[in-house]
Design an enzyme around this catalytic site. Sequence first.
Site, mmCIF file in Angstrom:
data_model
loop_
_atom_site.group_PDB
_atom_site.id
_atom_site.type_symbol
_atom_site.label_atom_id
_atom_site.label_comp_id
_atom_site.label_asym_id
_atom_site.label_seq_id
_atom_site.Cartn_x
_atom_site.Cartn_y
_atom_site.Cartn_z
ATOM 1 N N ASN A 21 -1.508 1.360 5.466
ATOM 2 C CA ASN A 21 -0.373 0.606 4.938
ATOM 3 C C ASN A 21 0.156 -0.244 6.087
ATOM 4 O O ASN A 21 0.559 0.305 7.120
ATOM 5 C CB ASN A 21 0.711 1.565 4.429
ATOM 6 C CG ASN A 21 1.957 0.856 3.893
ATOM 7 O OD1 ASN A 21 3.018 1.448 3.803
ATOM 8 N ND2 ASN A 21 1.836 -0.406 3.532
ATOM 9 N N GLY A 22 0.147 -1.556 5.918
ATOM 10 C CA GLY A 22 0.582 -2.455 6.983
ATOM 11 C C GLY A 22 -0.386 -3.612 7.101
ATOM 12 O O GLY A 22 -1.214 -3.838 6.221
ATOM 13 N N CYS A 79 0.812 -1.206 0.000
ATOM 14 C CA CYS A 79 0.000 0.000 0.000
ATOM 15 C C CYS A 79 0.847 1.258 0.000
ATOM 16 O O CYS A 79 1.953 1.273 0.520
ATOM 17 C CB CYS A 79 -0.901 0.047 1.231
ATOM 18 S SG CYS A 79 -2.083 -1.287 1.290
ATOM 19 N N TYR A 92 14.398 -3.502 -1.317
ATOM 20 C CA TYR A 92 13.647 -3.694 -2.555
ATOM 21 C C TYR A 92 12.414 -2.816 -2.733
ATOM 22 O O TYR A 92 12.207 -2.263 -3.806
ATOM 23 C CB TYR A 92 13.237 -5.172 -2.662
ATOM 24 C CG TYR A 92 12.221 -5.446 -3.737
ATOM 25 C CD1 TYR A 92 12.495 -5.134 -5.069
ATOM 26 C CD2 TYR A 92 10.989 -6.003 -3.444
ATOM 27 C CE1 TYR A 92 11.556 -5.365 -6.056
ATOM 28 C CE2 TYR A 92 10.043 -6.239 -4.428
ATOM 29 C CZ TYR A 92 10.334 -5.914 -5.735
ATOM 30 O OH TYR A 92 9.419 -6.131 -6.702
ATOM 31 N N GLY A 112 1.428 -0.396 -4.871
ATOM 32 C CA GLY A 112 0.151 -1.106 -4.977
ATOM 33 C C GLY A 112 -0.499 -0.838 -6.317
ATOM 34 O O GLY A 112 -0.634 0.321 -6.703
#
Length: 485
Positions: A122-123, A22, A262, A48
């Site tokens: 986000n998570g 996200c 990454y 995302g």
Amino acid sequence: MSQPSLVSRRVAADEDRFRDRCGLFGIFGHPEAARLTYLGLYALQHRGQESAGIVAAEGDRLRVEKGMGLVNDVFDERRIESLPGDRAMGHVRYSTAGDTVAANAQPILIECHRGPIALGHNGNLVNAAKLRTDLEAAGSIFQSTSDTEVILHLYARSHRDKLEDAIAASLSKVMGAFSLLFLTPQALVAARDPWGFRPLAIGKLEGAWIVASETCALDLIDAEYVRDVEPGELVVIDRDGLRSFRPFPPEPVRQCVFEHVYFARPDSLVFGRNVLSSRLLLGRQLAREAPADADIVVPVPDSGMGAALGYSQESGLPFQWGLIRNHYVGRTFIEPRQAIRSFGVKIKLNAVRSVLQGKRVVLIDDSIVRGTTSRKIVSMVREAGAREIHMRVSSPPTTGPCYYGIDTPTRAELIAATHGVEEIRQHIGADSLAYLSQEGLLAGVGDAEGNRFCTACFSGRYPVAVSNGDRWQLELFAEKSGVKA
Ligand code: SF4
């Protein structure tokens, strides 16, 4: 002649990766709030690609536009124009918890006794299933299968008067990773879990406050980076400016090291540090730890680029474009039924024979997940004439899944969880294989003491156990990680 039958499937090279799930962008106090949010999401698209959404506030009203697909697929001029107001927030999503359906697209907007509120997350929460079961038993009706909706139900049930107190009270019940943005008609609220798993940065543009997952979103709109939302911090932005609160008990900071390896864009500052400089240092460290008698250094694009450049600088071996990536491939494609060898990888990557022919190649990537894609890439490089292939990986072997907002396979699917380095080398068909050490990884991201980053998917040291009596999550945790929670 019969027509070749066609089948559609996902790009194989993308399936065999850890994926961030996200991206968030919010802005308060700018007349073009929705338009700037659209641009911010555009910069965060790598975080995302399944759905995108924007909520904007005008007067006492919140309006939402969201849908499945890339930012550019979901939004056009008409949709942006339908989001007036000088406050907005948006979200791009690739599911970690909850199904891939439109109902799970974020931001989630609800009306409750406190008025309208929207939330983007986000998570990943490790106790969401238990909380959801309890809330449903108490009468809550959920619109989605996303773990994020649990937070809004807890918020709606809070009896605290102030917005920040009600949000803090709801967040005190959830466990796991969250970088969050809330939007009400009066305020934009940002919050980050006490471990700080996922990033969240604060910026400013012409008097407007901005909060974004990565600073590349600030750069696109010429905003200035101010600072990060700190782990455990809750920030309220309203007409009075920005106020900071510390409502959660402190925990050891455990920022996701994979953001630097990454996930994040190389041009971003993440956790206050430029991502490309981390990747260069990881590559340099890899060259020191695992030198190779070779002619050229070739990255697997785009994931191995920074580390390959660092490896080349440290080793003195020339950096070469031995693999070229097609940047215009969608998430799925149609292929002929008649087999084309390694078609799924070839549609995204192609080997440059004139570069590779007769060469001893150091091939650099950031990780090996299942090993299937690495095997195909090694085979492609060898078919293009490489004499030797020395695979070097700029992170340690990934031996466990992630529970904190990254989409990973189960432990059984991770090749390094069940195979040693020599077995993996044989599987992928390289002449030699070496990974970066855990100490080298932490040194490369500026944390030689090892006290700021989560490394659970390499080390098995999970900072937040999946617990709180959540039987379903416990079983999933045990099945995926092999670790008894
Ligand atoms: S388990 Fe791995 S991917 Fe997940 S937060 Fe920790 S370091 Fe990042």
